[in-house]
Scaffold this motif. Sequence first.
Motif, PDB file in Angstrom:
ATOM      1  N   ALA A 141       0.834  -1.207   0.000  1.00 12.45           N
ATOM      2  CA  ALA A 141       0.000   0.000   0.000  1.00 12.45           C
ATOM      3  C   ALA A 141       0.867   1.255   0.000  1.00 12.45           C
ATOM      4  O   ALA A 141       0.613   2.198  -0.759  1.00 12.45           O
ATOM      5  CB  ALA A 141      -0.939  -0.007   1.209  1.00 12.45           C
ATOM      6  N   PHE A 142       1.896   1.285   0.838  1.00 14.85           N
ATOM      7  CA  PHE A 142       2.762   2.461   0.919  1.00 14.85           C
ATOM      8  C   PHE A 142       3.479   2.725  -0.403  1.00 14.85           C
ATOM      9  O   PHE A 142       3.700   3.876  -0.779  1.00 14.85           O
ATOM     10  CB  PHE A 142       3.802   2.306   2.036  1.00 14.85           C
ATOM     11  N   ALA A 143       3.853   1.648  -1.100  1.00 12.96           N
ATOM     12  CA  ALA A 143       4.560   1.800  -2.376  1.00 12.96           C
ATOM     13  C   ALA A 143       3.695   2.498  -3.425  1.00 12.96           C
ATOM     14  O   ALA A 143       4.220   3.064  -4.387  1.00 12.96           O
ATOM     15  CB  ALA A 143       5.018   0.432  -2.886  1.00 12.96           C
ATOM     16  N   ASN A 144       2.376   2.481  -3.239  1.00  8.25           N
ATOM     17  CA  ASN A 144       1.463   3.109  -4.197  1.00  8.25           C
ATOM     18  C   ASN A 144       1.127   4.559  -3.852  1.00  8.25           C
ATOM     19  O   ASN A 144       0.411   5.214  -4.608  1.00  8.25           O
ATOM     20  CB  ASN A 144       0.167   2.295  -4.299  1.00  8.25           C
ATOM     21  N   LEU A 145       1.612   5.057  -2.727  1.00 11.06           N
ATOM     22  CA  LEU A 145       1.331   6.438  -2.345  1.00 11.06           C
ATOM     23  C   LEU A 145       2.259   7.375  -3.108  1.00 11.06           C
ATOM     24  O   LEU A 145       3.457   7.131  -3.210  1.00 11.06           O
ATOM     25  CB  LEU A 145       1.504   6.622  -0.838  1.00 11.06           C
ATOM     26  N   THR A 146       1.688   8.455  -3.635  1.00 12.16           N
ATOM     27  CA  THR A 146       2.470   9.414  -4.416  1.00 12.16           C
ATOM     28  C   THR A 146       2.234  10.827  -3.892  1.00 12.16           C
ATOM     29  O   THR A 146       1.361  11.062  -3.057  1.00 12.16           O
ATOM     30  CB  THR A 146       2.075   9.349  -5.904  1.00 12.16           C
ATOM     31  N   GLY A 147       2.997  11.747  -4.423  1.00 11.86           N
ATOM     32  CA  GLY A 147       2.832  13.155  -4.063  1.00 11.86           C
ATOM     33  C   GLY A 147       3.082  13.394  -2.595  1.00 11.86           C
ATOM     34  O   GLY A 147       4.017  12.831  -2.017  1.00 11.86           O
ATOM     35  N   ASP A 148       2.233  14.229  -1.983  1.00 15.40           N
ATOM     36  CA  ASP A 148       2.444  14.565  -0.575  1.00 15.40           C
ATOM     37  C   ASP A 148       2.122  13.409   0.370  1.00 15.40           C
ATOM     38  O   ASP A 148       2.360  13.488   1.567  1.00 15.40           O
ATOM     39  CB  ASP A 148       1.672  15.823  -0.184  1.00 15.40           C
ATOM     40  N   LEU A 149       1.582  12.325  -0.167  1.00 18.37           N
ATOM     41  CA  LEU A 149       1.333  11.129   0.654  1.00 18.37           C
ATOM     42  C   LEU A 149       2.520  10.165   0.640  1.00 18.37           C
ATOM     43  O   LEU A 149       2.584   9.249   1.461  1.00 18.37           O
ATOM     44  CB  LEU A 149       0.079  10.403   0.166  1.00 18.37           C
ATOM     45  N   ALA A 150       3.442  10.360  -0.286  1.00 19.26           N
ATOM     46  CA  ALA A 150       4.612   9.481  -0.379  1.00 19.26           C
ATOM     47  C   ALA A 150       5.516   9.724   0.821  1.00 19.26           C
ATOM     48  O   ALA A 150       5.512  10.801   1.419  1.00 19.26           O
ATOM     49  CB  ALA A 150       5.364   9.731  -1.667  1.00 19.26           C
ATOM     50  N   GLY A 151       6.278   8.717   1.170  1.00 12.56           N
ATOM     51  CA  GLY A 151       7.190   8.863   2.301  1.00 12.56           C
ATOM     52  C   GLY A 151       8.181   7.725   2.326  1.00 12.56           C
ATOM     53  O   GLY A 151       8.385   7.041   1.323  1.00 12.56           O
ATOM     54  N   THR A 152       8.764   7.533   3.483  1.00 13.89           N
ATOM     55  CA  THR A 152       9.759   6.483   3.662  1.00 13.89           C
ATOM     56  C   THR A 152       9.181   5.410   4.558  1.00 13.89           C
ATOM     57  O   THR A 152       8.639   5.713   5.621  1.00 13.89           O
ATOM     58  CB  THR A 152      11.040   7.063   4.310  1.00 13.89           C
ATOM     59  N   TYR A 153       9.299   4.159   4.137  1.00 11.08           N
ATOM     60  CA  TYR A 153       8.871   3.037   4.970  1.00 11.08           C
ATOM     61  C   TYR A 153      10.073   2.575   5.782  1.00 11.08           C
ATOM     62  O   TYR A 153      11.150   2.340   5.247  1.00 11.08           O
ATOM     63  CB  TYR A 153       8.340   1.883   4.105  1.00 11.08           C
ATOM     64  N   TYR A 154       9.881   2.444   7.088  1.00 15.09           N
ATOM     65  CA  TYR A 154      10.948   2.000   7.985  1.00 15.09           C
ATOM     66  C   TYR A 154      10.606   0.623   8.541  1.00 15.09           C
ATOM     67  O   TYR A 154       9.773   0.513   9.439  1.00 15.09           O
ATOM     68  CB  TYR A 154      11.109   2.976   9.153  1.00 15.09           C
ATOM     69  N   PRO A 155      11.226  -0.439   8.020  1.00 15.32           N
ATOM     70  CA  PRO A 155      10.972  -1.766   8.600  1.00 15.32           C
ATOM     71  C   PRO A 155      11.592  -1.837   9.989  1.00 15.32           C
ATOM     72  O   PRO A 155      12.639  -1.248  10.248  1.00 15.32           O
ATOM     73  CB  PRO A 155      11.683  -2.716   7.626  1.00 15.32           C
ATOM     74  N   LEU A 156      10.924  -2.524  10.890  1.00 13.30           N
ATOM     75  CA  LEU A 156      11.419  -2.594  12.256  1.00 13.30           C
ATOM     76  C   LEU A 156      12.655  -3.481  12.392  1.00 13.30           C
ATOM     77  O   LEU A 156      13.497  -3.241  13.242  1.00 13.30           O
ATOM     78  CB  LEU A 156      10.315  -3.082  13.186  1.00 13.30           C
ATOM     79  N   THR A 157      12.738  -4.493  11.547  1.00 18.85           N
ATOM     80  CA  THR A 157      13.930  -5.335  11.603  1.00 18.85           C
ATOM     81  C   THR A 157      14.978  -4.728  10.679  1.00 18.85           C
ATOM     82  O   THR A 157      14.690  -4.367   9.543  1.00 18.85           O
ATOM     83  CB  THR A 157      13.629  -6.786  11.179  1.00 18.85           C
ATOM     84  N   GLY A 158      16.176  -4.582  11.199  1.00 15.27           N
ATOM     85  CA  GLY A 158      17.260  -4.025  10.400  1.00 15.27           C
ATOM     86  C   GLY A 158      17.349  -2.508  10.449  1.00 15.27           C
ATOM     87  O   GLY A 158      18.177  -1.915   9.757  1.00 15.27           O
ATOM     88  N   MET A 159      16.511  -1.858  11.245  1.00 11.60           N
ATOM     89  CA  MET A 159      16.543  -0.401  11.345  1.00 11.60           C
ATOM     90  C   MET A 159      17.750   0.031  12.178  1.00 11.60           C
ATOM     91  O   MET A 159      18.051  -0.577  13.211  1.00 11.60           O
ATOM     92  CB  MET A 159      15.252   0.084  12.013  1.00 11.60           C
ATOM     93  N   GLU A 160      18.432   1.075  11.731  1.00 10.85           N
ATOM     94  CA  GLU A 160      19.549   1.604  12.508  1.00 10.85           C
ATOM     95  C   GLU A 160      19.016   2.197  13.817  1.00 10.85           C
ATOM     96  O   GLU A 160      17.935   2.792  13.838  1.00 10.85           O
ATOM     97  CB  GLU A 160      20.282   2.684  11.717  1.00 10.85           C
ATOM     98  N   GLU A 161      19.764   2.059  14.894  1.00 10.29           N
ATOM     99  CA  GLU A 161      19.338   2.524  16.209  1.00 10.29           C
ATOM    100  C   GLU A 161      19.058   4.022  16.205  1.00 10.29           C
ATOM    101  O   GLU A 161      18.096   4.487  16.823  1.00 10.29           O
ATOM    102  CB  GLU A 161      20.379   2.173  17.276  1.00 10.29           C
ATOM    103  N   LYS A 162      19.863   4.794  15.508  1.00 11.14           N
ATOM    104  CA  LYS A 162      19.672   6.249  15.459  1.00 11.14           C
ATOM    105  C   LYS A 162      18.317   6.589  14.832  1.00 11.14           C
ATOM    106  O   LYS A 162      17.602   7.466  15.321  1.00 11.14           O
ATOM    107  CB  LYS A 162      20.813   6.885  14.661  1.00 11.14           C
ATOM    108  N   VAL A 163      17.957   5.887  13.771  1.00  8.79           N
ATOM    109  CA  VAL A 163      16.669   6.108  13.101  1.00  8.79           C
ATOM    110  C   VAL A 163      15.528   5.690  14.027  1.00  8.79           C
ATOM    111  O   VAL A 163      14.535   6.408  14.180  1.00  8.79           O
ATOM    112  CB  VAL A 163      16.607   5.337  11.765  1.00  8.79           C
ATOM    113  N   ARG A 164      15.662   4.524  14.677  1.00 13.62           N
ATOM    114  CA  ARG A 164      14.631   4.035  15.592  1.00 13.62           C
ATOM    115  C   ARG A 164      14.390   5.042  16.711  1.00 13.62           C
ATOM    116  O   ARG A 164      13.247   5.390  17.021  1.00 13.62           O
ATOM    117  CB  ARG A 164      15.026   2.668  16.181  1.00 13.62           C
TER     118      ARG A 164
END
Length: 191
Positions: A141-164
């Motif tokens: 679903a997120f991959a289909n969002l465009t324009g001002d609805l588009a963003g970055t998906y952050y998977p919980l596994t493998g996320m850098e601690e600073k980002v988390r």
Amino acid sequence: MAEPLPDIKSKHSLVAKHVTGPVWEKLSRAVTATSGFTLAKAIACAVQFDNQHCGIYAGDWDSYKVFADVFDPIIQEYHGISPDATHTSDMDVGKIKGNIDPSAPVHSTRIRVGRNIDGFGLSPGITKDQRLGVENLMKKAFANLTGDLAGTYYPLTGMEEKVRQQLVDDHFLFMSGDKNLQVAGMERDWP
């Protein structure tokens, strides 16, 4: 025969009021189809802690039907609604009428949304496989969002601690360690 009614430590909770011996006898062996949720799991916080007001969590949509003898009166009392009240859903945004005083504009707001996707458990009851299924659905679903609805998906596994940590600080990601969430089962299978 049912297991004995557990000692509900939150003596003044809505669970203590509505989970009586006869109700426990009737529902304690029932299990929901979606995630195998039980009444014991639903009331775990009221059993474990002495400071709960409601003390109950639904594990899935089925919980509201399977355990209706408990959920219905608790919801009615908590929200002050009558037993014959009905919920009406109207997604027509044109009907929304604002009442914000323009001299006191809103600079920021946060809306908490608990997701409910048909066929998947809610946070307290969701299984590991269901959690992965929800993640896969949402990534698509997120991959289909465009324009001002588009963003970055952050998977919980493998996320850098600073980002988390930044996501936690910005209130986009909950902090682990909440005893209520743990006892209610919401932190199971969480990376």
